[in-house]
Design a protein around this motif. Structure first.
Motif, short mmCIF file in Angstrom:
data_model
loop_
_atom_site.label_atom_id
_atom_site.label_comp_id
_atom_site.label_asym_id
_atom_site.label_seq_id
_atom_site.Cartn_x
_atom_site.Cartn_y
_atom_site.Cartn_z
N VAL A 1 0.85 -1.19 0.00
CA VAL A 1 0.00 0.00 0.00
C VAL A 1 0.89 1.23 0.00
O VAL A 1 1.84 1.33 0.77
N GLN A 2 0.55 2.17 -0.86
CA GLN A 2 1.26 3.46 -0.88
C GLN A 2 0.26 4.58 -0.72
O GLN A 2 -0.83 4.53 -1.28
N LEU A 3 0.65 5.57 0.06
CA LEU A 3 -0.17 6.75 0.27
C LEU A 3 0.59 7.95 -0.25
O LEU A 3 1.70 8.23 0.22
N GLN A 4 0.03 8.65 -1.20
CA GLN A 4 0.67 9.81 -1.80
C GLN A 4 -0.09 11.06 -1.38
O GLN A 4 -1.23 11.27 -1.81
N ALA A 5 0.55 11.88 -0.57
CA ALA A 5 -0.08 13.10 -0.07
C ALA A 5 0.41 14.31 -0.85
O ALA A 5 1.56 14.34 -1.31
N SER A 6 -0.46 15.29 -0.98
CA SER A 6 -0.09 16.53 -1.66
C SER A 6 -0.98 17.66 -1.16
O SER A 6 -1.98 17.42 -0.47
N GLY A 7 -0.61 18.90 -1.52
CA GLY A 7 -1.46 20.04 -1.23
C GLY A 7 -0.95 20.98 -0.18
O GLY A 7 -1.56 22.01 0.08
N GLY A 8 0.16 20.66 0.46
CA GLY A 8 0.69 21.56 1.47
C GLY A 8 1.27 22.80 0.84
O GLY A 8 1.38 22.93 -0.38
N GLY A 9 1.63 23.75 1.69
CA GLY A 9 2.22 24.98 1.19
C GLY A 9 2.22 26.06 2.24
O GLY A 9 1.97 25.80 3.42
N LEU A 10 2.50 27.27 1.80
CA LEU A 10 2.56 28.45 2.67
C LEU A 10 1.28 29.26 2.47
O LEU A 10 0.91 29.57 1.33
N VAL A 11 0.65 29.61 3.57
CA VAL A 11 -0.59 30.38 3.50
C VAL A 11 -0.63 31.35 4.67
O VAL A 11 -0.04 31.08 5.73
N GLN A 12 -1.29 32.46 4.48
CA GLN A 12 -1.45 33.43 5.56
C GLN A 12 -2.55 32.99 6.52
O GLN A 12 -3.47 32.26 6.13
N ALA A 13 -2.44 33.44 7.74
CA ALA A 13 -3.48 33.14 8.73
C ALA A 13 -4.85 33.57 8.20
O ALA A 13 -4.97 34.64 7.58
N GLY A 14 -5.83 32.71 8.40
CA GLY A 14 -7.16 32.96 7.88
C GLY A 14 -7.42 32.35 6.53
O GLY A 14 -8.56 32.30 6.06
N GLY A 15 -6.36 31.88 5.89
CA GLY A 15 -6.48 31.30 4.57
C GLY A 15 -6.90 29.85 4.61
O GLY A 15 -7.19 29.28 5.67
N SER A 16 -6.91 29.23 3.42
CA SER A 16 -7.37 27.85 3.27
C SER A 16 -6.39 27.04 2.43
O SER A 16 -5.68 27.58 1.57
N LEU A 17 -6.37 25.77 2.70
CA LEU A 17 -5.62 24.81 1.89
C LEU A 17 -6.42 23.52 1.85
O LEU A 17 -7.20 23.23 2.79
N ARG A 18 -6.21 22.73 0.79
CA ARG A 18 -6.81 21.40 0.74
C ARG A 18 -5.72 20.37 0.49
O ARG A 18 -4.97 20.46 -0.48
#
Length: 119
Positions: A1-18
């Motif tokens: 089984v392999q799990l591939q994660a993505s979507g991180g990054g730099l964001v300002q407080a109050g912002g959103s990421l998925r």
């Protein structure tokens, strides 16, 4: 089984990421799938998890801000993170606990994706 994660990054407080995590391989039944995080100087801790009965658990610190969801057709689990705070800064890890037939359950981890929230 392999799990591939993505979507991180730099964001300002109050912002959103998925964040996204896609599972591949032969994994039988998924007992739980979800997200953990490890902040600077902290232990890895649960963020959100979906159980086999489709119930969901969240860490108290993210309730009302984060939403976990899944797309079974794509073997993908998502973590929508809104109203991000600097204390959400961490490496986020995808986790799956699976069971193949009558074999013991196995725990799998993705490679981690860094989320940095600036104030």
């Amino acid at each position: 089984v392999q799990l591939q994660a993505s979507g991180g990054g730099l964001v300002q407080a109050g912002g959103s990421l998925r964040l996204s995590c896609t599972a591949s391989g032969s994994f039988g039944r998924i007992n739980t799938i979800g997200w953990y995080r490890q902040g600077p100087g902290k232990q890895r801790a649960l963020v959100a998890v979906i159980r086999s009965d489709r119930s969901v658990n969240y860490a108290d610190s993210v309730k009302g801000r984060f939403t976990i969801s899944e797309d079974n057709a794509k073997n993908t689990v998502y973590l929508q993170m809104n109203s991000l705070k600097p204390e959400d800064t961490a490496v986020y890890y995808c986790n799956a606990n699976t069971r193949m037939g009558f074999s013991p359950s196995q725990n799998y981890w993705g490679q981690g994706t860094l989320v940095t929230v600036s104030s």
